[in-house]
Enzyme design. Structure first.
Site, PDB file in Angstrom:
ATOM      1  N   PRO A  76      46.198  33.145  44.100  1.00 53.06           N
ATOM      2  CA  PRO A  76      47.425  32.965  43.320  1.00 53.06           C
ATOM      3  C   PRO A  76      47.648  34.015  42.226  1.00 53.06           C
ATOM      4  O   PRO A  76      46.709  34.434  41.558  1.00 53.06           O
ATOM      5  CB  PRO A  76      47.245  31.576  42.695  1.00 53.06           C
ATOM      6  CG  PRO A  76      45.799  31.268  42.795  1.00 53.06           C
ATOM      7  CD  PRO A  76      45.297  31.993  44.003  1.00 53.06           C
ATOM      8  N   ASN A  77      48.894  34.393  42.101  1.00 56.93           N
ATOM      9  CA  ASN A  77      49.406  35.306  41.067  1.00 56.93           C
ATOM     10  C   ASN A  77      49.021  36.769  41.290  1.00 56.93           C
ATOM     11  O   ASN A  77      49.477  37.653  40.567  1.00 56.93           O
ATOM     12  CB  ASN A  77      48.972  34.856  39.657  1.00 56.93           C
ATOM     13  CG  ASN A  77      49.469  33.461  39.345  1.00 56.93           C
ATOM     14  OD1 ASN A  77      50.657  33.183  39.483  1.00 56.93           O
ATOM     15  ND2 ASN A  77      48.582  32.555  38.960  1.00 56.93           N
TER      16      ASN A  77
ATOM     17  N   ARG B 174      51.899  41.895  36.172  1.00 56.58           N
ATOM     18  CA  ARG B 174      51.290  40.760  35.488  1.00 56.58           C
ATOM     19  C   ARG B 174      50.259  41.249  34.466  1.00 56.58           C
ATOM     20  O   ARG B 174      49.311  41.950  34.842  1.00 56.58           O
ATOM     21  CB  ARG B 174      50.593  39.915  36.557  1.00 56.58           C
ATOM     22  CG  ARG B 174      49.673  38.879  36.044  1.00 56.58           C
ATOM     23  CD  ARG B 174      48.753  38.359  37.147  1.00 56.58           C
ATOM     24  NE  ARG B 174      48.019  37.226  36.646  1.00 56.58           N
ATOM     25  CZ  ARG B 174      46.929  36.750  37.197  1.00 56.58           C
ATOM     26  NH1 ARG B 174      46.446  37.276  38.292  1.00 56.58           N
ATOM     27  NH2 ARG B 174      46.313  35.721  36.664  1.00 56.58           N
TER      28      ARG B 174
ATOM     29  N   TYR C 267      45.061  43.527  33.921  1.00 56.01           N
ATOM     30  CA  TYR C 267      44.933  43.777  35.369  1.00 56.01           C
ATOM     31  C   TYR C 267      45.421  45.159  35.814  1.00 56.01           C
ATOM     32  O   TYR C 267      45.337  45.483  37.002  1.00 56.01           O
ATOM     33  CB  TYR C 267      45.688  42.691  36.145  1.00 56.01           C
ATOM     34  CG  TYR C 267      45.150  41.292  35.880  1.00 56.01           C
ATOM     35  CD1 TYR C 267      43.866  40.946  36.284  1.00 56.01           C
ATOM     36  CD2 TYR C 267      45.918  40.340  35.203  1.00 56.01           C
ATOM     37  CE1 TYR C 267      43.351  39.683  36.033  1.00 56.01           C
ATOM     38  CE2 TYR C 267      45.412  39.070  34.953  1.00 56.01           C
ATOM     39  CZ  TYR C 267      44.138  38.749  35.367  1.00 56.01           C
ATOM     40  OH  TYR C 267      43.625  37.508  35.117  1.00 56.01           O
TER      41      TYR C 267
ATOM     42  N   ASN D 194      39.321  37.547  46.246  1.00 53.62           N
ATOM     43  CA  ASN D 194      39.685  37.269  44.858  1.00 53.62           C
ATOM     44  C   ASN D 194      40.499  35.986  44.871  1.00 53.62           C
ATOM     45  O   ASN D 194      41.683  35.989  45.239  1.00 53.62           O
ATOM     46  CB  ASN D 194      40.502  38.425  44.264  1.00 53.62           C
ATOM     47  CG  ASN D 194      40.735  38.236  42.769  1.00 53.62           C
ATOM     48  OD1 ASN D 194      40.565  37.129  42.240  1.00 53.62           O
ATOM     49  ND2 ASN D 194      41.138  39.286  42.090  1.00 53.62           N
TER      50      ASN D 194
ATOM     51  N   ALA E  96      42.766  32.060  39.971  1.00 50.16           N
ATOM     52  CA  ALA E  96      42.377  30.893  39.166  1.00 50.16           C
ATOM     53  C   ALA E  96      41.718  29.787  39.992  1.00 50.16           C
ATOM     54  O   ALA E  96      40.982  28.963  39.446  1.00 50.16           O
ATOM     55  CB  ALA E  96      43.598  30.343  38.439  1.00 50.16           C
TER      56      ALA E  96
ATOM     57  N   GLU F 192      32.768  37.652  46.485  1.00 50.04           N
ATOM     58  CA  GLU F 192      33.723  37.257  45.433  1.00 50.04           C
ATOM     59  C   GLU F 192      34.044  38.469  44.561  1.00 50.04           C
ATOM     60  O   GLU F 192      33.136  39.203  44.167  1.00 50.04           O
ATOM     61  CB  GLU F 192      33.081  36.162  44.566  1.00 50.04           C
ATOM     62  CG  GLU F 192      33.931  35.726  43.387  1.00 50.04           C
ATOM     63  CD  GLU F 192      33.226  34.716  42.477  1.00 50.04           C
ATOM     64  OE1 GLU F 192      32.038  34.377  42.743  1.00 50.04           O
ATOM     65  OE2 GLU F 192      33.854  34.268  41.510  1.00 50.04           O
TER      66      GLU F 192
ATOM     67  N   HIS G  53      36.538  40.014  41.235  1.00 51.86           N
ATOM     68  CA  HIS G  53      37.506  39.863  40.138  1.00 51.86           C
ATOM     69  C   HIS G  53      37.814  41.226  39.555  1.00 51.86           C
ATOM     70  O   HIS G  53      36.912  42.058  39.398  1.00 51.86           O
ATOM     71  CB  HIS G  53      36.971  38.930  39.048  1.00 51.86           C
ATOM     72  CG  HIS G  53      36.675  37.575  39.566  1.00 51.86           C
ATOM     73  ND1 HIS G  53      37.667  36.684  39.890  1.00 51.86           N
ATOM     74  CD2 HIS G  53      35.506  36.987  39.884  1.00 51.86           C
ATOM     75  CE1 HIS G  53      37.123  35.588  40.384  1.00 51.86           C
ATOM     76  NE2 HIS G  53      35.806  35.744  40.392  1.00 51.86           N
TER      77      HIS G  53
ATOM     78  N   ARG H 230      35.828  36.863  29.113  1.00 49.30           N
ATOM     79  CA  ARG H 230      37.114  36.233  28.789  1.00 49.30           C
ATOM     80  C   ARG H 230      36.914  34.770  28.383  1.00 49.30           C
ATOM     81  O   ARG H 230      35.835  34.395  27.948  1.00 49.30           O
ATOM     82  CB  ARG H 230      38.062  36.402  29.985  1.00 49.30           C
ATOM     83  CG  ARG H 230      38.328  37.888  30.302  1.00 49.30           C
ATOM     84  CD  ARG H 230      39.265  38.055  31.471  1.00 49.30           C
ATOM     85  NE  ARG H 230      40.580  37.515  31.184  1.00 49.30           N
ATOM     86  CZ  ARG H 230      41.512  37.277  32.119  1.00 49.30           C
ATOM     87  NH1 ARG H 230      41.244  37.546  33.395  1.00 49.30           N
ATOM     88  NH2 ARG H 230      42.691  36.789  31.794  1.00 49.30           N
TER      89      ARG H 230
HETATM   90  C1  DQA Z   1      40.948  37.104  38.299  1.00 51.11           C
HETATM   91  C2  DQA Z   1      40.332  36.337  37.147  1.00 51.11           C
HETATM   92  C3  DQA Z   1      40.770  34.890  37.154  1.00 51.11           C
HETATM   93  O1  DQA Z   1      40.197  34.202  36.063  1.00 51.11           O
HETATM   94  C4  DQA Z   1      42.284  34.809  37.042  1.00 51.11           C
HETATM   95  O2  DQA Z   1      42.702  33.471  37.121  1.00 51.11           O
HETATM   96  C5  DQA Z   1      42.981  35.656  38.032  1.00 51.11           C
HETATM   97  C6  DQA Z   1      42.460  36.993  38.318  1.00 51.11           C
HETATM   98  C7  DQA Z   1      40.597  38.605  38.272  1.00 51.11           C
HETATM   99  O3  DQA Z   1      40.763  39.259  39.287  1.00 51.11           O
HETATM  100  O4  DQA Z   1      40.177  39.126  37.235  1.00 51.11           O
HETATM  101  O5  DQA Z   1      44.037  35.298  38.555  1.00 51.11           O
HETATM  102  O6  DQA Z   1      40.426  36.578  39.521  1.00 51.11           O
END
Ligand code: DQA
Length: 141
Positions: free
Chosen positions: A9-10, A17, A22, A71, A74, A95, A97, A104
């Site tokens: 998501p996102n 964003r 990011y 990735n 959230a 995994e 990020h 954070r």
């Molecule tokens: C993220 C870190 C997560 O905490 C966050 O919710 C994201 C992006 C990252 O790539 O740093 O959406 O996965």
């Protein structure tokens, strides 16, 4: 070799964003550059904002692909269903990020999916994806 990059998501909003966290590059542009860099590998990209779609995609490729770079956004911090999906398949999942989640907010310090994954790469910006691909290549050699 077949590798799926799976974004949750996102992450469709990368480049727009929270650029201070990011970065300014959209994922489509970045994907083109790594697809070129790893031209000897079949790289596929899928993004969804929906947990069930991410689970379906893991099921779809999880018995035939050589690796998944994931990735989960959230959902990383909340989803037992994604943990179970990763556990259910044979394909190794790395995994990823973009940000250093450990530097954070406290709620980002827990990953529900980490125990089901081969390993975690976080904090290197979009280069985290390249590092994860290198890790999967290393696992297959
Ligand atoms: C993220 C870190 C997560 O905490 C966050 O919710 C994201 C992006 C990252 O790539 O740093 O959406 O996965």
């Amino acid at each position: 070799m077949k590798i799926l990059i799976l974004n949750g998501p996102n992450l469709n909003l990368l480049g727009r964003r929270e650029p201070d966290v990011y970065g300014n590059e959209g994922f489509d542009t970045y994907f083109q550059s790594i697809a070129k860099r790893f031209s000897d590998i079949e790289l596929e990209y899928f993004q969804s904002n929906h947990e069930g779609d991410l689970i379906d995609k893991i099921h779809d490729v999880g018995f035939s692909y050589d690796g998944i770079v994931f990735n989960a956004g959230a959902y990383t911090h909340t989803s037992i269903a994604l943990h179970d999906a990763i556990k259910a398949v044979k394909t190794p999942v790395v995994e990823v990020h973009i940000s250093n989640v450990m530097s954070r907010e406290q709620f980002r310090h827990t990953s529900m999916i980490a125990p089901a994954c081969k390993g975690t790469i976080a904090g290197f910006g979009l280069d985290s994806y390249r590092l994860a691909i290198e890790a999967i290549i290393g696992m297959n050699n």
